[in-house]
Each structure stands twice: as structure tokens, then as C-alpha cells.
Design a protein around this motif. Structure first.
Motif, PDB file in Angstrom:
ATOM      1  N   UNK A  24     -14.983   3.417   6.555  1.00  0.00           N
ATOM      2  CA  UNK A  24     -14.059   2.690   5.738  1.00  0.00           C
ATOM      3  C   UNK A  24     -13.810   3.514   4.338  1.00  0.00           C
ATOM      4  N   UNK A  25     -12.531   3.944   4.087  1.00  0.00           N
ATOM      5  CA  UNK A  25     -12.517   4.747   2.974  1.00  0.00           C
ATOM      6  C   UNK A  25     -11.616   4.250   1.850  1.00  0.00           C
ATOM      7  N   UNK A  26     -11.812   4.130   0.655  1.00  0.00           N
ATOM      8  CA  UNK A  26     -11.019   3.831  -0.404  1.00  0.00           C
ATOM      9  C   UNK A  26     -10.501   5.104  -0.876  1.00  0.00           C
ATOM     10  N   UNK A  27      -9.260   5.287  -0.721  1.00  0.00           N
ATOM     11  CA  UNK A  27      -8.365   6.480  -1.226  1.00  0.00           C
ATOM     12  C   UNK A  27      -7.590   6.101  -2.311  1.00  0.00           C
ATOM     13  N   UNK A  28      -7.705   6.813  -3.442  1.00  0.00           N
ATOM     14  CA  UNK A  28      -7.026   6.509  -4.585  1.00  0.00           C
ATOM     15  C   UNK A  28      -6.476   7.972  -4.930  1.00  0.00           C
ATOM     16  N   UNK A  29      -5.059   7.749  -5.541  1.00  0.00           N
ATOM     17  CA  UNK A  29      -4.566   8.900  -6.303  1.00  0.00           C
ATOM     18  C   UNK A  29      -3.585   8.545  -7.317  1.00  0.00           C
ATOM     19  N   UNK A  30      -3.667   9.303  -8.344  1.00  0.00           N
ATOM     20  CA  UNK A  30      -2.968   8.981  -9.564  1.00  0.00           C
ATOM     21  C   UNK A  30      -2.174   9.961 -10.107  1.00  0.00           C
ATOM     22  N   UNK A  31      -1.042  10.039 -10.514  1.00  0.00           N
ATOM     23  CA  UNK A  31      -0.076  11.300 -10.884  1.00  0.00           C
ATOM     24  C   UNK A  31       0.079  10.909 -12.452  1.00  0.00           C
ATOM     25  N   UNK A  32       0.557  12.078 -13.138  1.00  0.00           N
ATOM     26  CA  UNK A  32       0.816  12.131 -14.485  1.00  0.00           C
ATOM     27  C   UNK A  32      -0.233  11.884 -15.397  1.00  0.00           C
ATOM     28  N   UNK A  33      -1.491  12.257 -14.920  1.00  0.00           N
ATOM     29  CA  UNK A  33      -2.760  12.263 -15.677  1.00  0.00           C
ATOM     30  C   UNK A  33      -2.452  13.369 -16.696  1.00  0.00           C
ATOM     31  N   UNK A  34      -3.230  13.089 -17.875  1.00  0.00           N
ATOM     32  CA  UNK A  34      -3.387  14.169 -19.118  1.00  0.00           C
ATOM     33  C   UNK A  34      -4.412  14.929 -18.863  1.00  0.00           C
ATOM     34  N   UNK A  35      -5.198  14.830 -17.757  1.00  0.00           N
ATOM     35  CA  UNK A  35      -6.402  15.750 -17.568  1.00  0.00           C
ATOM     36  C   UNK A  35      -7.299  15.013 -16.653  1.00  0.00           C
ATOM     37  N   UNK A  36      -8.176  15.675 -16.014  1.00  0.00           N
ATOM     38  CA  UNK A  36      -9.446  15.267 -15.185  1.00  0.00           C
ATOM     39  C   UNK A  36      -9.965  14.185 -15.536  1.00  0.00           C
ATOM     40  N   UNK A  37     -10.151  13.925 -16.880  1.00  0.00           N
ATOM     41  CA  UNK A  37     -10.945  12.596 -17.803  1.00  0.00           C
ATOM     42  C   UNK A  37     -10.190  11.515 -17.094  1.00  0.00           C
ATOM     43  N   UNK A  94      -2.801   3.440  -3.594  1.00  0.00           N
ATOM     44  CA  UNK A  94      -4.620   3.529  -3.000  1.00  0.00           C
ATOM     45  C   UNK A  94      -4.253   2.925  -1.465  1.00  0.00           C
ATOM     46  N   UNK A  95      -5.564   3.229  -0.714  1.00  0.00           N
ATOM     47  CA  UNK A  95      -5.621   2.435   0.710  1.00  0.00           C
ATOM     48  C   UNK A  95      -7.049   2.160   0.859  1.00  0.00           C
ATOM     49  N   UNK A  96      -7.324   1.246   1.699  1.00  0.00           N
ATOM     50  CA  UNK A  96      -8.619   1.022   2.083  1.00  0.00           C
ATOM     51  C   UNK A  96      -8.329   0.703   3.614  1.00  0.00           C
ATOM     52  N   UNK A  97      -8.891   1.985   4.395  1.00  0.00           N
ATOM     53  CA  UNK A  97      -8.678   2.239   5.785  1.00  0.00           C
ATOM     54  C   UNK A  97      -9.544   2.892   6.438  1.00  0.00           C
ATOM     55  N   UNK A  98      -9.640   2.758   7.944  1.00  0.00           N
ATOM     56  CA  UNK A  98     -10.685   3.486   8.428  1.00  0.00           C
ATOM     57  C   UNK A  98     -10.408   4.983   8.645  1.00  0.00           C
ATOM     58  N   UNK A  99     -11.461   5.736   8.478  1.00  0.00           N
ATOM     59  CA  UNK A  99     -11.038   7.368   8.590  1.00  0.00           C
ATOM     60  C   UNK A  99     -12.124   7.749   9.532  1.00  0.00           C
TER      61      UNK A  99
END
Lengths: 438, 438
Positions: free
Chosen positions: B225-238, B204-209
Motif C-alpha cells: 500500500x503506497x501513499x503517493x504525493x505530488x506537488x507543483x509550483x514548488x519554489x525548490x526541492x526543500x 495524493x493517492x493511497x492505493x495498492x501497488x
């Protein structure tokens, strides 16, 4: 659906059938058997396919292929985490059909002549587990810094990075086309953090800052991550030094504890630190350095790079602490917003924090008297009537208490904590004169 | 030197002589007595000079003057914190000799026609204790978000904001002169956070955009100011929705607990939240809204603003939760890096998180298959060979697992948590088409 187990958790599952997910990191065949290494966010796992039948599926596929592996956890002291997976059942979740441009299971060269290659293949190179550790430690240091500041009632702020111009001076600025008007990218949140002392007394920000550095050195990049701190109602400059010292001590000792194994595997230096950092004046450093090396620096207004190295080494050896404050910089080197030392107007209430040979933070007290500040601006050749200074000066005209703070270079701090040679190695995707990608 | 006591601590010092430091907030004379109010970082303190002799020193001085006050703490139920300072001895640490442009001891108008004044005098206006509370709560929300993400093994990253061009599309970009080359300011860390999934799985990152928004609405600013998050190896969108839901729930409930008094005094709405947010599809919202209001929106590809308000109100009333996920956006509205729903290719695996009537976060799953992604780029009219996409596409070519994340607008989240009317009120120093200062 069976739950995913991470590499670091496997030792709790010996004798059990588990599910792993990760990236193919390494594959090697040995006397009819195939060994795989799988990478996940916690590390590496060795997988043994003793008949090489299941790993047939990986024919023509390369490093980075995303796999699910079902198998039995077996104790194996020589493998990562002390375990090995036997009788694997492999599912290919995402195949990699091209040969990657670099092999990430081997150490990546950080030699200065190879840095351009390091950054050109950064997207893939960061998947090398050693590279990853650098940025886990970086995140940890930032986390410990925030913990300390939050606990000490510093409020985190987000200040603008696009400015109307007239910044605090120093390095060159980048220009932005702002709806047809010329604007610049912030070199630091200096003005804003001082303004915010008038609101919260204690503030900090960790954010990007921009310097159009035209020199290519191991110290300079054009986009840095700065920790900026400012505290008001200080009873003297020492309050600022104490705060920076305690924060740095907390971050370093905590990170050296949490990331003990990672730092060791990265060959990071042993930490030699006391909870009170030695303090020397610039004049003392000049004198000691000149005496010790025979090279006179007493005519210099700032410390020369070799002196910064020398004083850290000296303090490490003699005082058991490789973090050092250097104080009482000569007035000739001051910025207009620094406070001149009332006890000795030839010096400024400005200290640098040096760590392992370089300046990590500049920690001055500020001039908080409106009239004196305006005088210092004029003396520095600046125009207090310039619209870019109007709002900054308002904060002083309508009351700011004694205050000081620091600009603390996160990138440099990470570089030196880990023992890297170039600040760029501590930045995910560095920017300099020649590099604007990836 | 006597230790400074803060306003909030005074109730523990009743009957004792203490030292306060702060800013003059208010002065009023009443029948030969003078009442002062002093502001420090914890709040306000009332000081009574019953002969108006000591406060003579303040003649000709104004709000913002920095004072040290020695005096006796006396219980006084009607005063802030239930105490009053008697027999004050006053020292003027920094005088304010000009009348400030605005009076900060009175509520500042946030009416839309007065916003320009609010921001023009922002440097001083933020010293109004009510304004200050907004940004203490903001810092608190960011802190709780970070706590949640750190605990869930998301690694905080710092990604570059100056790019070589070719961003993920959308709003207009700001151009930067980068050593004579044209570069642009990042609209989001979209590409970098996806690249970093290949390194850490969870980042994740909290930073200006930056968005060169040419429309002046209550929702848009050019620096967010955006919080951007990304997660891998998800078992689905849920998995993505659950993470965003749990984080939002944690941040809101924790902030409503810690800042109970501040939120009340700012007239923030009562929090109506469940730990499972209701989920509706876009089609369901269209249908329900059309039925309830008689206005048909079934031809719209996105939600119209009035529908966003309506569905939040509906969920609050019917489900006891004013945060809502809306899912299954039509494929016509997708960005090239979204994943098309395999079960229904007319929709995308994209959910919006709505809170109190507006979209706070967009939370799609990404297309992680290299070939499909390239196809989707071409279909969107983009050139996969463009050098700006080269490094992004490398991450996919050499293996990315199923992943998703969110772009979460910190400014909007603060705005709606507190119950403000314009996103700019939640930003210290907002930037828009017409405002580049302070």
C-alpha cells in the motif's frame, strides 16, 4: 522571495502588488490591449496588458505555458473573482511551443459520440476548469464518506487484490500471472470484509475492484472504485440500511454545501433529499410501476432499469427524496452469502440503494451461520472444499455475529451526484473493453 | 430492546445491569467459579459466574462463540477496564463447536520462523487483541496522513492499476490478460500523479501497488500500500521535504498520542522526534559511517542497509530525532524522471526519508522540462515513442510547473512505528513469492 497568491485570495489584495503562478489558459487581443487568463489550483485570473508590450513575450507560446505574473490587483466586477491584474510583469517558467491537441478554455463535449475523444485527450482535457471540478467534488464525497465512517468507529482496511481464485462469483475475472501460477484480480473485498468483522466488527475500504465486463454500457467499466462496508452485531437488517442512509445523507448534503458553486456551474441537479429515505419492496415497485406505466414487470426477479428510474422519480415527487431503498429481493436472485428472510423464505434480506435512477449500493445482511452458509454454497453449485473458500469459511466456523454491509459504487455515486450520463465521465482514466490508455 | 454497552464504557455503569455482546475469548474454572472473558471491538471484559451454573451452557463450545451477556457491573481493579460482570445471564448467538486451530488468548509468535504459521491462521489470529491493535494503529496513521494532506489542499485521486505496459521501470511487473491483450499491474501511480499536477497542482493517492519481487526479504512483498504525493509550483526541492516532514511528524505524534496505551502494550519504541528532521547528504553519511565503523562505503552509489540503520541511530542520539532525510544521491542511481541538481550535475534532487533504520519514502524533485525529460529517457535506454509513454509525455509537452513528491510506503511506516521486524506483520493478508492466501 515574494509569496505566491492564489486566484481565490486576490480579492483580499485589491490595490496591492502581488505574485501569481499558473498556466496560460486564454489569450485574446482587443484594440491594442491583451487579456490573459491564468489558471491555478483555485481557478482563473484575468490579466490586462493595456499596451500589449509585456505579453509580447508570449509570442509563439501556447495554452499551458507556465507563467509567473507580478502585477497590481484592481477591482473588476466582470472578471473572475471580481478582480483583474494590471501592469503585469511576466516570467515564462516553462514554455509550450506546440499547439495543444484540444482547446481547454472551451467546454469539452460529453456527448456519447465524443466520449472517446474526451478520454483520448484526457491528460490535457482535465485541465479544463469544469472537468477539474468533477474530480474535486469526487474527492470531497470520498472525504465526507470517510469522515462519517471514522466517526462511527469503522476501521479502514487494506485487503489484497490478487487472489488465488474462487471469488464470490458474478462478473468475469481478470487473470494474473503470479510467479507462474494463475491468480485473479479481486472483483470486490467481499470475503475479506466479512472476515474482518470477526476482528473489528466494523470495517470499510475504498479501493479498486476489477470486472472483466464484456458489455459496453453507460454503467460498466472494468476498473471501479468501490466503497465496501461491513458491520457486525447488528440487531437487524435495518441497522445496515440506517448506516448507509446516514452516510449517504451526510456525504450528499455536505458536498452540496461545500461545492455549491461548482455543482451549479456544472448544471448538477438540485438535491431533493430527506434524512429518512423511502423504502419499498421489490414487489411494491413492480406493482406501482406496472400500474403507472401499463408495462408488467411482476415476473421479473430483479428491477428492470426503467423501474429503477421510475421509482426514484416517484419518490422524488411523492416523498421529496430521490434516494430510495428497495428491499426483499426474491430468493432466486440471491448470492450464496446473503441471508434468506426468516419471516418469508421466498425473499432475501437484501436492499438496494437507488439514487437518481440507478443502483448505487447493494446492502444485504449476510448468512452468518456456518452450516447454513455451507448449505447455500452447495445449493449455488459451489464447492466449499475449494481452497479459495477455506479461509473465508474459517471466519464463520470460528464465530461471526449477525452482520451486513454494502458495496457502494463510488464512480456511479459521483456520476449521479453531478448529473453526468456515463460512469466513465466520473473516472479520471477509465478502463473498458476498448480502452487501456491513458 | 436493551442497548448494547461496549467494554470500554462499562466503568460508567458500575452498579447497573447492562447488556454486552461479543466473542468468547477465554474460559477458566477456579474453585467452583467460572471466569469468562468476552471480546468486543473495544476490548475485553471479565465475567464471573460464581456458581458456574450459567456457564454450563458453554459446555462443548469454544473460543469465538458469539454471546449476549446480561449482568451487573461491579468494580474490580484487577480486571480489564477495572470492572467485572456478576450474575451473568448468557445467550448463545452463534456456537463454535470445533476447537480453533490456534488459541488467540495467548500472544502469537512473530518470530521469523513462525511467520508462516502466523499468516496461515491469519483469519483467526487477527482476533487476538494485540494483533488487532496493529491494524487500528495502521488505520489511525492513514487517517492522520489524509487529514494533513486534505488540510494542505492535496486532492485525493484514484488512478488506474491496469496499464498498457511501459511503466517507470524498476522491479518486475505482473502481467494481466486484458481481454486477450497483455497488460501489467501498476508498480506505482508515478506517471498519473505527475500528470495530475497539471490539473490540481497537489494530489495524493493511497492505493495498492504491485512488484513481482522474486527476493524474499523482511522488506519486500508483492502487493504494497503506497501513499503517493505530488506537488507543483514548488519554489525548490526543500518544499517537498518540508511537506513530507510535516506530514510524517503530524501522523507520528498524533498516533503516539491517540494510541498511547496500544503502542505501550505492543512494546513499541518511544518516539524520539523533532519537528525539523536532520538532513545529511549521501556523501556525508558515507563519510560519517566509514569513520565510525571502519567499513568504507564511499564507493557505493546508494546507502547500504547498515548505513541506513546507523544514520538513524546517530541522528536519534546526536540530534534527538529518529527520522532523517538523506539528500544528493549520485546521478548514477537516478531514474529518468528525476531532476539533476543544476548546482552539481553529479547529484540528483532526490532525498530519502529514513525512519528507524529503513527508507520509508523517496522524495525527489522531477525534471519538468519536456525536452530534458526526453533526453533523460533516451539516455536511460527508453524509447520516448513507445505508446506507453505517449500520454505521460503529453503532460510535459503542454506545460508542467516545477514539481516533486514522494512514494511513501505505508506498510513499512506501520512496521517501524510499531517496532515490528518484518513488513508483512504490518499487512492484513500479505502477498509474496510463496503466499497468495488467505
Amino acid at each position: 522571495m515574494q509569496e505566491r497568491i492564489l486566484s481565490s485570495q486576490l480579492k483580499d489584495f485589491i490595490g496591492k502588488k502581488i505574485k501569481l503562478e499558473g498556466w496560460l489558459y486564454k489569450k485574446r487581443e482587443l484594440g491594442g490591449m491583451t487579456f490573459l487568463v491564468l489558471r491555478d489550483r483555485h481557478g482563473l485570473t484575468q490579466i490586462l496588458d493595456d499596451k500589449s508590450s509585456e505579453t509580447e513575450k508570449l509570442k509563439g507560446l501556447h495554452q499551458g505555458t507556465v507563467l509567473t505574473v507580478l502585477g497590481m490587483v484592481v477591482e473588476e466586477k466582470r472578471a473572475p473573482n471580481g478582480v483583474e491584474i494590471h501592469n503585469p510583469k511576466i516570467t515564462i517558467d516553462m514554455p509550450v511551443t506546440e499547439v495543444p491537441p484540444i482547446e481547454i478554455d472551451k467546454p469539452l463535449s460529453h456527448d456519447s459520440e465524443n466520449l472517446d475523444t474526451l478520454f483520448e485527450y484526457r491528460v490535457i482535457g482535465l485541465r479544463n476548469v469544469q472537468e477539474g471540478k468533477i474530480f474535486k467534488i469526487r474527492a470531497g464525497l470520498e472525504r465526507y464518506i470517510r469522515d462519517f465512517l471514522n466517526k462511527n468507529e469503522f476501521i479502514e482496511i487494506n485487503t489484497p487484490k490478487i487472489l488465488a481464485g474462487a471469488t464470490e462469483g458474478g462478473a468475469e475475472v481478470f487473470k494474473v500471472d503470479y510467479f507462474g501460477k494463475e491468480a485473479v484480480l479481486a472483483q470486490s473485498p467481499q470475503f475479506y470484509k466479512q472476515i474482518m468483522v470477526g476482528v473489528f466488527e466494523r470495517v470499510f475500504e475504498i479501493a479498486p475492484a476489477y470486472r472483466a465486463e464484456t458489455s459496453a454500457t453507460t454503467r460498466h467499466v472494468s476498473e471501479v472504485t468501490m466503497l465496501d462496508i461491513e458491520m457486525g452485531f447488528i440487531s437487524g437488517h435495518q441497522d445496515v440500511l440506517d448506516m448507509v442512509q446516514d452516510m449517504t445523507y451526510h456525504a450528499l448534503t455536505s458536498a452540496y454545501e461545500e461545492f455549491k458553486d461548482e455543482l451549479k456551474s456544472l448544471n448538477a441537479p438540485q438535491l431533493v433529499l430527506k434524512n429518512k429515505f423511502p423504502i419499498f419492496t421489490v414487489a411494491q415497485v413492480h406493482e406501482m410501476y406496472s400500474k403507472a406505466t401499463g408495462k408488467s414487470t411482476e415476473h421479473e426477479k430483479d428491477l428492470v432499469p426503467d423501474e429503477e428510474k421510475w421509482i426514484c422519480e416517484h419518490a422524488k415527487k411523492e416523498k421529496g427524496c430521490e434516494a430510495v431503498f428497495v428491499t426483499e429481493f426474491p430468493v432466486q436472485a440471491m448470492k450464496f452469502y446473503h441471508k434468506i428472510n426468516p419471516a418469508d423464505p421466498s425473499t432475501v434480506m437484501w436492499a438496494d440503494l437507488l439514487f437518481r435512477g440507478i443502483e448505487i449500493a447493494t446492502c444485504p445482511q449476510r448468512e452468518n451461520n456456518y452450516k447454513k452458509l455451507v448449505e447455500q454454497m452447495v445449493k449455488a453449485g459451489l464447492d466449499p472444499e475449494h481452497p479459495g473458500y477455506k479461509y473465508y469459511l474459517q471466519a464463520f466456523k470460528f464465530g461471526l455475529p449477525a452482520h451486513g454491509g454494502c458495496g457502494f459504487g463510488i464512480d456511479r455515486f459521483v456520476e449521479k451526484t453531478i448529473g453526468l450520463n456515463n460512469v466513465k465521465e466520473a473516472i479520471l482514466f477509465p478502463r473498458d473493453l476498448n480502452r487501456l490508455t491513458p
